[in-house]
Design a protein around this motif. Sequence first.
Motif, PDB file in Angstrom:
ATOM      1  N   UNK A  32       0.818  -1.206   0.000  1.00 54.68           N
ATOM      2  CA  UNK A  32       0.000   0.000   0.000  1.00 54.68           C
ATOM      3  C   UNK A  32       0.857   1.263   0.000  1.00 54.68           C
ATOM      4  N   UNK A  33       1.989   1.226   0.695  1.00 55.94           N
ATOM      5  CA  UNK A  33       2.877   2.388   0.708  1.00 55.94           C
ATOM      6  C   UNK A  33       3.663   2.507  -0.592  1.00 55.94           C
ATOM      7  N   UNK A  34       4.005   1.377  -1.199  1.00 53.64           N
ATOM      8  CA  UNK A  34       4.735   1.411  -2.465  1.00 53.64           C
ATOM      9  C   UNK A  34       3.903   2.060  -3.567  1.00 53.64           C
ATOM     10  N   UNK A  35       2.598   1.840  -3.532  1.00 59.10           N
ATOM     11  CA  UNK A  35       1.731   2.388  -4.574  1.00 59.10           C
ATOM     12  C   UNK A  35       1.023   3.675  -4.160  1.00 59.10           C
ATOM     13  N   UNK A  36       0.957   3.941  -2.866  1.00 59.24           N
ATOM     14  CA  UNK A  36       0.177   5.081  -2.394  1.00 59.24           C
ATOM     15  C   UNK A  36       0.966   6.163  -1.708  1.00 59.24           C
ATOM     16  N   UNK A  37       2.300   6.119  -1.803  1.00 57.71           N
ATOM     17  CA  UNK A  37       3.130   7.158  -1.182  1.00 57.71           C
ATOM     18  C   UNK A  37       4.371   7.378  -2.026  1.00 57.71           C
ATOM     19  N   UNK A  38       5.085   8.458  -1.709  1.00 58.79           N
ATOM     20  CA  UNK A  38       6.361   8.685  -2.371  1.00 58.79           C
ATOM     21  C   UNK A  38       7.524   8.403  -1.417  1.00 58.79           C
ATOM     22  N   UNK A  39       7.260   7.615  -0.372  1.00 63.16           N
ATOM     23  CA  UNK A  39       8.323   7.237   0.561  1.00 63.16           C
ATOM     24  C   UNK A  39       9.423   6.489  -0.190  1.00 63.16           C
ATOM     25  N   UNK A  40      10.643   6.662   0.275  1.00 64.89           N
ATOM     26  CA  UNK A  40      11.752   5.867  -0.245  1.00 64.89           C
ATOM     27  C   UNK A  40      11.589   4.410   0.204  1.00 64.89           C
ATOM     28  N   UNK A  41      12.228   3.496  -0.506  1.00 63.64           N
ATOM     29  CA  UNK A  41      12.121   2.076  -0.161  1.00 63.64           C
ATOM     30  C   UNK A  41      12.601   1.821   1.262  1.00 63.64           C
ATOM     31  N   UNK A  42      13.680   2.503   1.657  1.00 61.79           N
ATOM     32  CA  UNK A  42      14.189   2.298   3.015  1.00 61.79           C
ATOM     33  C   UNK A  42      13.193   2.800   4.056  1.00 61.79           C
ATOM     34  N   UNK A  43      12.504   3.897   3.768  1.00 59.92           N
ATOM     35  CA  UNK A  43      11.485   4.408   4.690  1.00 59.92           C
ATOM     36  C   UNK A  43      10.341   3.408   4.834  1.00 59.92           C
ATOM     37  N   UNK A  44       9.933   2.809   3.722  1.00 60.06           N
ATOM     38  CA  UNK A  44       8.844   1.838   3.759  1.00 60.06           C
ATOM     39  C   UNK A  44       9.261   0.604   4.540  1.00 60.06           C
ATOM     40  N   UNK A  45      10.471   0.123   4.290  1.00 58.63           N
ATOM     41  CA  UNK A  45      10.953  -1.043   5.027  1.00 58.63           C
ATOM     42  C   UNK A  45      10.998  -0.784   6.516  1.00 58.63           C
ATOM     43  N   UNK A  46      11.467   0.409   6.886  1.00 60.49           N
ATOM     44  CA  UNK A  46      11.541   0.755   8.305  1.00 60.49           C
ATOM     45  C   UNK A  46      10.149   0.898   8.898  1.00 60.49           C
ATOM     46  N   UNK A  47       9.268   1.619   8.213  1.00 59.60           N
ATOM     47  CA  UNK A  47       7.885   1.837   8.663  1.00 59.60           C
ATOM     48  C   UNK A  47       7.198   0.497   8.935  1.00 59.60           C
ATOM     49  N   UNK A  48       7.409  -0.473   8.065  1.00 59.02           N
ATOM     50  CA  UNK A  48       6.694  -1.750   8.145  1.00 59.02           C
ATOM     51  C   UNK A  48       7.314  -2.738   9.132  1.00 59.02           C
TER      52      UNK A  48
ATOM     53  N   UNK B 285      10.538  -4.123   9.160  1.00 60.72           N
ATOM     54  CA  UNK B 285      11.584  -5.051   8.742  1.00 60.72           C
ATOM     55  C   UNK B 285      12.907  -4.677   9.413  1.00 60.72           C
ATOM     56  N   UNK B 286      13.789  -5.668   9.569  1.00 56.97           N
ATOM     57  CA  UNK B 286      15.032  -5.458  10.318  1.00 56.97           C
ATOM     58  C   UNK B 286      15.979  -4.498   9.624  1.00 56.97           C
ATOM     59  N   UNK B 287      16.087  -4.625   8.314  1.00 63.58           N
ATOM     60  CA  UNK B 287      16.961  -3.762   7.514  1.00 63.58           C
ATOM     61  C   UNK B 287      16.535  -3.888   6.060  1.00 63.58           C
ATOM     62  N   UNK B 288      17.210  -3.189   5.174  1.00 59.14           N
ATOM     63  CA  UNK B 288      16.809  -3.188   3.761  1.00 59.14           C
ATOM     64  C   UNK B 288      16.878  -4.570   3.117  1.00 59.14           C
ATOM     65  N   UNK B 289      17.948  -5.362   3.340  1.00 62.33           N
ATOM     66  CA  UNK B 289      17.976  -6.712   2.762  1.00 62.33           C
ATOM     67  C   UNK B 289      16.826  -7.589   3.262  1.00 62.33           C
ATOM     68  N   UNK B 290      16.482  -7.455   4.541  1.00 64.01           N
ATOM     69  CA  UNK B 290      15.369  -8.230   5.096  1.00 64.01           C
ATOM     70  C   UNK B 290      14.060  -7.838   4.416  1.00 64.01           C
ATOM     71  N   UNK B 291      13.849  -6.554   4.207  1.00 61.51           N
ATOM     72  CA  UNK B 291      12.647  -6.071   3.517  1.00 61.51           C
ATOM     73  C   UNK B 291      12.565  -6.666   2.109  1.00 61.51           C
ATOM     74  N   UNK B 292      13.650  -6.553   1.358  1.00 55.57           N
ATOM     75  CA  UNK B 292      13.659  -7.047  -0.017  1.00 55.57           C
ATOM     76  C   UNK B 292      13.439  -8.554  -0.068  1.00 55.57           C
ATOM     77  N   UNK B 293      14.102  -9.264   0.828  1.00 54.70           N
ATOM     78  CA  UNK B 293      14.006 -10.734   0.853  1.00 54.70           C
ATOM     79  C   UNK B 293      12.596 -11.202   1.189  1.00 54.70           C
TER      80      UNK B 293
END
Length: 311
Positions: free
Chosen positions: A267-283, A285-293
């Motif tokens: 929902x944040x990827x399609x409904x916000x202009x947050x950076x990927x790292x901001x979305x991963x942190x908001x949701x 996830x432990x860190x960026x690799x964890x979010x992507x994985x």
Amino acid sequence: MSDDAAIPDSDVTSSGLLALVISTLRLKAPELLPDEIAMPDCALAHAPASIKRRLLTAAYEARGADFILGMGQRIKQIGFDPVMHVMRRSATPQVMAGKFQRFEQFTHSRHRCEIEADGEGGLTVRRYAVSGPPPAAVENLLIAGLLKAMLEEIGCGGVTAETGRAPFDRFRLSWTAFMPARAGHDPMEMDAKRAREPLKVYGVDEARPLARRVVRLLTSDISRNWRCAEMARELGLSARTFQRRLKEEGTSLSAITRAVRTREACQLLTGSDFKLTEIGYWCGFSDSPHFSREFRRALGVPPALYRQTAA
């Protein structure tokens, strides 16, 4: 007090922390800010740690330790910001401390905080490096001041920071009172977005009684790292009973958490202009690799490609 020679060229820090240092100097000590230093792109992007340390060292030598500690107060002037929104929604100082530790995993290449509860009204903090030279004393002072300001923001009163002597790598934060000041507003209207998209799409039936209660707790502060025993206690159950009843409903805490975080990220990827790292942190996830994985595991594509194709 400078030890820049020990800093690896690849050392990075949060661009938000660098921006905080620069904005404080612009306001309170512009003579200490070189003309060539530009404000970085903020959020959870990276910036050279050497620049931050150089500015802090100059400020320490000119204005002293209290000036560095006071830099953290600048976060109180920040309006809506994804990272600060996450921090301000912390139900307790301990929850906020956990979020800060995760923040460092997202933003700093080497430096970390080990934070432990010290009675009901205190936190003890140890600053260290996962590799290479340790954090500089001025960096430790900055983090002490930042944590102090964050505790005040979530409702702690009478906060003090006992930093001791240089290198200030072990300090204690204490408060005399705590009344949660968690923001109740929903600036991204996430509650409405969650209601429109059933969690069943992501593999969890939130219509089941216990699952529904778990989802409600998770979405009240999605960035909180809930442990099984903590959630069971919140729901008035033993950990064993909690796990058994979820199993009877055909799910588990990890499955529900994964589904809730994936839905929020979509929902944040399609409904916000947050950076990927901001979305991963908001949701959460432990860190960026964890979010992507985890995102790829759930949907078969990485977050960046999902945003690109769903736009």
